[in-house]
Design an enzyme around this catalytic site. Structure first.
Site, PDB file in Angstrom:
ATOM      1  N   PHE A  11       0.822  -1.227   0.000  1.00  0.00           N
ATOM      2  CA  PHE A  11       0.000   0.000   0.000  1.00  0.00           C
ATOM      3  C   PHE A  11       0.858   1.280   0.000  1.00  0.00           C
ATOM      4  O   PHE A  11       0.836   2.063  -0.956  1.00  0.00           O
ATOM      5  CB  PHE A  11      -0.939  -0.066   1.215  1.00  0.00           C
ATOM      6  CG  PHE A  11      -1.561   1.228   1.631  1.00  0.00           C
ATOM      7  CD1 PHE A  11      -2.137   2.092   0.696  1.00  0.00           C
ATOM      8  CD2 PHE A  11      -1.622   1.585   2.985  1.00  0.00           C
ATOM      9  CE1 PHE A  11      -2.735   3.289   1.095  1.00  0.00           C
ATOM     10  CE2 PHE A  11      -2.212   2.766   3.391  1.00  0.00           C
ATOM     11  CZ  PHE A  11      -2.760   3.627   2.450  1.00  0.00           C
ATOM     12  N   ASP A  33      10.411  -6.535  -3.629  1.00  0.00           N
ATOM     13  CA  ASP A  33       9.219  -6.953  -2.885  1.00  0.00           C
ATOM     14  C   ASP A  33       9.053  -8.467  -3.062  1.00  0.00           C
ATOM     15  O   ASP A  33       9.249  -8.993  -4.154  1.00  0.00           O
ATOM     16  CB  ASP A  33       7.979  -6.221  -3.422  1.00  0.00           C
ATOM     17  CG  ASP A  33       6.809  -6.302  -2.461  1.00  0.00           C
ATOM     18  OD1 ASP A  33       6.369  -5.249  -1.965  1.00  0.00           O
ATOM     19  OD2 ASP A  33       6.321  -7.433  -2.193  1.00  0.00           O
ATOM     20  N   ASP A  59      13.087 -11.518  -1.123  1.00  0.00           N
ATOM     21  CA  ASP A  59      12.744 -11.502   0.296  1.00  0.00           C
ATOM     22  C   ASP A  59      13.826 -10.738   1.065  1.00  0.00           C
ATOM     23  O   ASP A  59      15.012 -11.087   0.971  1.00  0.00           O
ATOM     24  CB  ASP A  59      12.687 -12.981   0.741  1.00  0.00           C
ATOM     25  CG  ASP A  59      12.406 -13.162   2.208  1.00  0.00           C
ATOM     26  OD1 ASP A  59      12.352 -12.173   2.957  1.00  0.00           O
ATOM     27  OD2 ASP A  59      12.239 -14.341   2.607  1.00  0.00           O
ATOM     28  N   ILE A  60      13.441  -9.736   1.847  1.00  0.00           N
ATOM     29  CA  ILE A  60      14.460  -8.943   2.557  1.00  0.00           C
ATOM     30  C   ILE A  60      15.167  -9.747   3.645  1.00  0.00           C
ATOM     31  O   ILE A  60      16.237  -9.360   4.109  1.00  0.00           O
ATOM     32  CB  ILE A  60      13.890  -7.633   3.170  1.00  0.00           C
ATOM     33  CG1 ILE A  60      12.772  -7.925   4.182  1.00  0.00           C
ATOM     34  CG2 ILE A  60      13.438  -6.667   2.087  1.00  0.00           C
ATOM     35  CD1 ILE A  60      12.473  -6.757   5.119  1.00  0.00           C
ATOM     36  N   ALA A  83       7.155  -5.226   5.133  1.00  0.00           N
ATOM     37  CA  ALA A  83       6.748  -5.683   6.463  1.00  0.00           C
ATOM     38  C   ALA A  83       5.489  -6.519   6.356  1.00  0.00           C
ATOM     39  O   ALA A  83       4.747  -6.437   5.376  1.00  0.00           O
ATOM     40  CB  ALA A  83       6.467  -4.481   7.376  1.00  0.00           C
ATOM     41  N   THR A 125       6.005   2.873  12.807  1.00  0.00           N
ATOM     42  CA  THR A 125       4.594   3.156  13.090  1.00  0.00           C
ATOM     43  C   THR A 125       4.415   3.728  14.488  1.00  0.00           C
ATOM     44  O   THR A 125       5.218   3.449  15.388  1.00  0.00           O
ATOM     45  CB  THR A 125       3.788   1.838  12.970  1.00  0.00           C
ATOM     46  OG1 THR A 125       2.512   2.007  13.600  1.00  0.00           O
ATOM     47  CG2 THR A 125       4.479   0.679  13.682  1.00  0.00           C
ATOM     48  N   ASP A 126       3.343   4.487  14.672  1.00  0.00           N
ATOM     49  CA  ASP A 126       3.038   5.009  16.020  1.00  0.00           C
ATOM     50  C   ASP A 126       2.636   3.880  16.969  1.00  0.00           C
ATOM     51  O   ASP A 126       2.589   4.089  18.186  1.00  0.00           O
ATOM     52  CB  ASP A 126       1.940   6.084  15.953  1.00  0.00           C
ATOM     53  CG  ASP A 126       0.609   5.589  15.401  1.00  0.00           C
ATOM     54  OD1 ASP A 126       0.516   4.407  14.987  1.00  0.00           O
ATOM     55  OD2 ASP A 126      -0.352   6.377  15.399  1.00  0.00           O
ATOM     56  N   GLU A 127       2.347   2.692  16.422  1.00  0.00           N
ATOM     57  CA  GLU A 127       1.907   1.588  17.287  1.00  0.00           C
ATOM     58  C   GLU A 127       3.014   1.122  18.233  1.00  0.00           C
ATOM     59  O   GLU A 127       2.733   0.440  19.219  1.00  0.00           O
ATOM     60  CB  GLU A 127       1.363   0.428  16.441  1.00  0.00           C
ATOM     61  CG  GLU A 127       0.174   0.887  15.618  1.00  0.00           C
ATOM     62  CD  GLU A 127      -0.642  -0.213  14.967  1.00  0.00           C
ATOM     63  OE1 GLU A 127      -0.697  -1.327  15.505  1.00  0.00           O
ATOM     64  OE2 GLU A 127      -1.241   0.060  13.908  1.00  0.00           O
ATOM     65  N   TYR A 153       2.474  -7.578  16.102  1.00  0.00           N
ATOM     66  CA  TYR A 153       2.882  -6.651  15.036  1.00  0.00           C
ATOM     67  C   TYR A 153       3.673  -5.482  15.610  1.00  0.00           C
ATOM     68  O   TYR A 153       4.807  -5.211  15.195  1.00  0.00           O
ATOM     69  CB  TYR A 153       1.653  -6.127  14.272  1.00  0.00           C
ATOM     70  CG  TYR A 153       1.952  -4.894  13.443  1.00  0.00           C
ATOM     71  CD1 TYR A 153       2.791  -4.949  12.340  1.00  0.00           C
ATOM     72  CD2 TYR A 153       1.398  -3.644  13.779  1.00  0.00           C
ATOM     73  CE1 TYR A 153       3.088  -3.808  11.587  1.00  0.00           C
ATOM     74  CE2 TYR A 153       1.684  -2.506  13.037  1.00  0.00           C
ATOM     75  CZ  TYR A 153       2.526  -2.597  11.944  1.00  0.00           C
ATOM     76  OH  TYR A 153       2.824  -1.470  11.208  1.00  0.00           O
ATOM     77  N   SER A 156       7.030  -6.393  16.966  1.00  0.00           N
ATOM     78  CA  SER A 156       8.060  -6.649  15.942  1.00  0.00           C
ATOM     79  C   SER A 156       8.574  -5.330  15.360  1.00  0.00           C
ATOM     80  O   SER A 156       9.765  -5.184  15.078  1.00  0.00           O
ATOM     81  CB  SER A 156       7.518  -7.566  14.836  1.00  0.00           C
ATOM     82  OG  SER A 156       6.523  -6.904  14.065  1.00  0.00           O
ATOM     83  N   LYS A 157       7.684  -4.358  15.198  1.00  0.00           N
ATOM     84  CA  LYS A 157       8.121  -3.056  14.658  1.00  0.00           C
ATOM     85  C   LYS A 157       9.000  -2.317  15.683  1.00  0.00           C
ATOM     86  O   LYS A 157       9.994  -1.683  15.320  1.00  0.00           O
ATOM     87  CB  LYS A 157       6.910  -2.194  14.277  1.00  0.00           C
ATOM     88  CG  LYS A 157       6.098  -2.708  13.105  1.00  0.00           C
ATOM     89  CD  LYS A 157       6.837  -2.732  11.781  1.00  0.00           C
ATOM     90  CE  LYS A 157       7.108  -1.359  11.227  1.00  0.00           C
ATOM     91  NZ  LYS A 157       7.731  -1.432   9.856  1.00  0.00           N
ATOM     92  N   ASN A 183      -2.552   5.257   7.922  1.00  0.00           N
ATOM     93  CA  ASN A 183      -2.685   5.825   6.580  1.00  0.00           C
ATOM     94  C   ASN A 183      -3.966   5.336   5.912  1.00  0.00           C
ATOM     95  O   ASN A 183      -4.478   4.266   6.250  1.00  0.00           O
ATOM     96  CB  ASN A 183      -1.541   5.346   5.683  1.00  0.00           C
ATOM     97  CG  ASN A 183      -0.204   6.002   5.981  1.00  0.00           C
ATOM     98  OD1 ASN A 183       0.598   6.182   5.079  1.00  0.00           O
ATOM     99  ND2 ASN A 183       0.054   6.353   7.209  1.00  0.00           N
ATOM    100  N   VAL A 209     -17.604  -3.984  12.862  1.00  0.00           N
ATOM    101  CA  VAL A 209     -16.917  -3.003  13.716  1.00  0.00           C
ATOM    102  C   VAL A 209     -16.563  -3.688  15.037  1.00  0.00           C
ATOM    103  O   VAL A 209     -17.431  -4.272  15.691  1.00  0.00           O
ATOM    104  CB  VAL A 209     -17.814  -1.770  13.950  1.00  0.00           C
ATOM    105  CG1 VAL A 209     -17.193  -0.839  14.983  1.00  0.00           C
ATOM    106  CG2 VAL A 209     -18.049  -1.040  12.635  1.00  0.00           C
TER     107      VAL A 209
END
Ligand code: NAD
Ligand code: TYD
Length: 339
Positions: A11, A33, A59-60, A83, A125-127, A153, A156-157, A183, A209
């Site tokens: 994305f 990618d 693959d990275i 990621a 990420t802000d996460e 997730y 890991s980030k 985003n 939801v």
């Protein structure tokens, strides 16, 4: 300059490739990618045939492949978007998140050290900061907020961010990190809130939801994220972290209702389902550092961004219908079947 973009078929990476080629056509771009379920070459259609753009599947976390690529291509800048990115998938299968998000980052940085890359930019990420309470609207994440993660997730980030900063201090690798809020925009895979709701509402299907829909996310139009990354990787100070966000907080239920209004669909489509385990309550970014140092400001208001986004999904049905016709069909039943 030669710029290596990893995860460019996803994305944000695909939007970034378009952004870079439009704003810096003098540079050369190499996109790597692995084309996992989230990678889609159709998202790169506008740039694939340009003479200064090359796509390589790989693959990275594959050290031999990455070392060989760096030896051959000698990039000046590496921007790491690759990621595993979906929190719900990290709850059902954490391992691949650790491999790609942590080991993949390490493999890339080792290659950067070996081949003297001028800047390694980590898209984070802000996460990594965990969440904020709903009843403290005065609180925001700053770059000094301690890392405090909730999901495999985000863990890991955060691990990758710590490694990036460790490589800066120990090996003097010239790194930078951006930590951005949620985003939305074109090419967003229809497992995430906004594209899932748009594509399901278009088919008059129920809109799942989580919980009461009161969780708050700080939404940023993807092009504004791309302009921030572009600035930081080219002009940001080495060794620094920059938060990216546009003060655009919305409760999930309000986002879903805004989509329904744009599509002229009834709110009766909304179904409240069992909450996500460990669900973060609120994310909210303080972007004053990137604004003060680099002059970055977002340009798209949420009302305009959501309209553009809904219109993009209406105009690009083939893009997402192809996805829905593939592996993702099984994903929806597996993830939501018993909720
Ligand atoms: P995405 O899931 O849409 O795309 C990820 C891309 O990485 C895919 O093209 C996939 O094929 C590729 N990939 C996965 N594993 C790989 C591997 N081992 N080797 C090479 N490529 C691999 O994700 P996105 O939403 O575009 O996110 C991009 C980056 O931005 C991620 O690092 C994510 O953590 C971060 N981020 C995302 C958001 C958001 O709201 N989406 C917000 C802040 C930060
Ligand atoms: P998501 O797009 O997965 O991003 P993130 O979890 O990384 O913020 O989810 C955004 C918000 O929407 C989050 O609070 C979870 C919620 N959500 C739903 O309510 N229903 C859904 O089907 C999905 C995918 C998300």
């Amino acid at each position: 300059m030669k710029i290596l973009i990893t995860g460019g078929a996803g994305f944000i990476g695909a939007n970034f490739c378009e952004y870079e080629l439009a704003h810096h056509p003098e540079d050369t771009y190499l996109c790597v990618d692995a084309l996992t379920y989230a990678g889609n070459l159709a998202s790169l259609e506008k740039v694939l045939s340009l003479p200064n753009f090359t796509f390589v599947r790989g693959d990275i976390a594959d050290r031999a492949f990455i070392n060989d690529l760096f030896a051959r291509e000698k990039p000046d800048i590496v921007a790491n978007f690759a990621a595993e990115s979906h929190v719900d998938r990290s709850v059902t299968d954490p391992e691949v998140f650790l491999r790609t998000n942590i080991i993949g980052t390490q493999v890339l940085m080792d290659a950067c050290r070996q081949y003297g890359v001028g800047r390694f930019h980590q898209v984070s990420t802000d996460e990594v900061y965990g969440d904020l309470p709903l009843d403290r609207p005065d609180l925001f994440f700053t770059e000094q907020t301690p890392l405090h993660t909730s999901s495999p997730y985000s863990a890991s980030k955060a691990s990758a961010d710590l490694l990036v900063l460790a490589y800066a201090r120990t090996f003097k690798l010239p790194v930078s990190i951006t930590r951005c809020s949620n985003n939305y925009g074109p090419y967003h895979f229809p497992e995430k809130l906004i594209p899932l709701m748009i594509t399901r509402a278009l088919a008059d299907q129920s809109l799942p939801v989580y919980g009461k829909g009161e969780n708050v996310r700080d939404w940023l139009y993807v092009e504004d994220h791309c302009s921030a990354i572009d600035l930081v990787m080219r002009k940001g100070r080495a060794g620094e972290v920059y938060n990216v966000g546009g003060h655009n907080e919305r409760a999930n239920i309000d986002v879903v209702k805004a989509i329904l209004r744009e599509l002229d669909k009834p709110e009766t489509l909304i179904t409240f389902v069992t909450d996500r385990p460990g669900h973060d309550m609120r994310y909210a970014i303080d972007p004053s550092k990137i604004n003060a140092e680099l002059g970055w400001l977002p340009t798209t208001r949420f009302e305009d961004g959501i309209r553009h986004t809904v219109q993009w999904y209406l105009d690009n049905r083939k893009w997402w219908e192809n996805i829905l016709a593939g592996e993702y069909q099984h994903y929806y039943t597996a993830m939501y079947g018993n909720r």
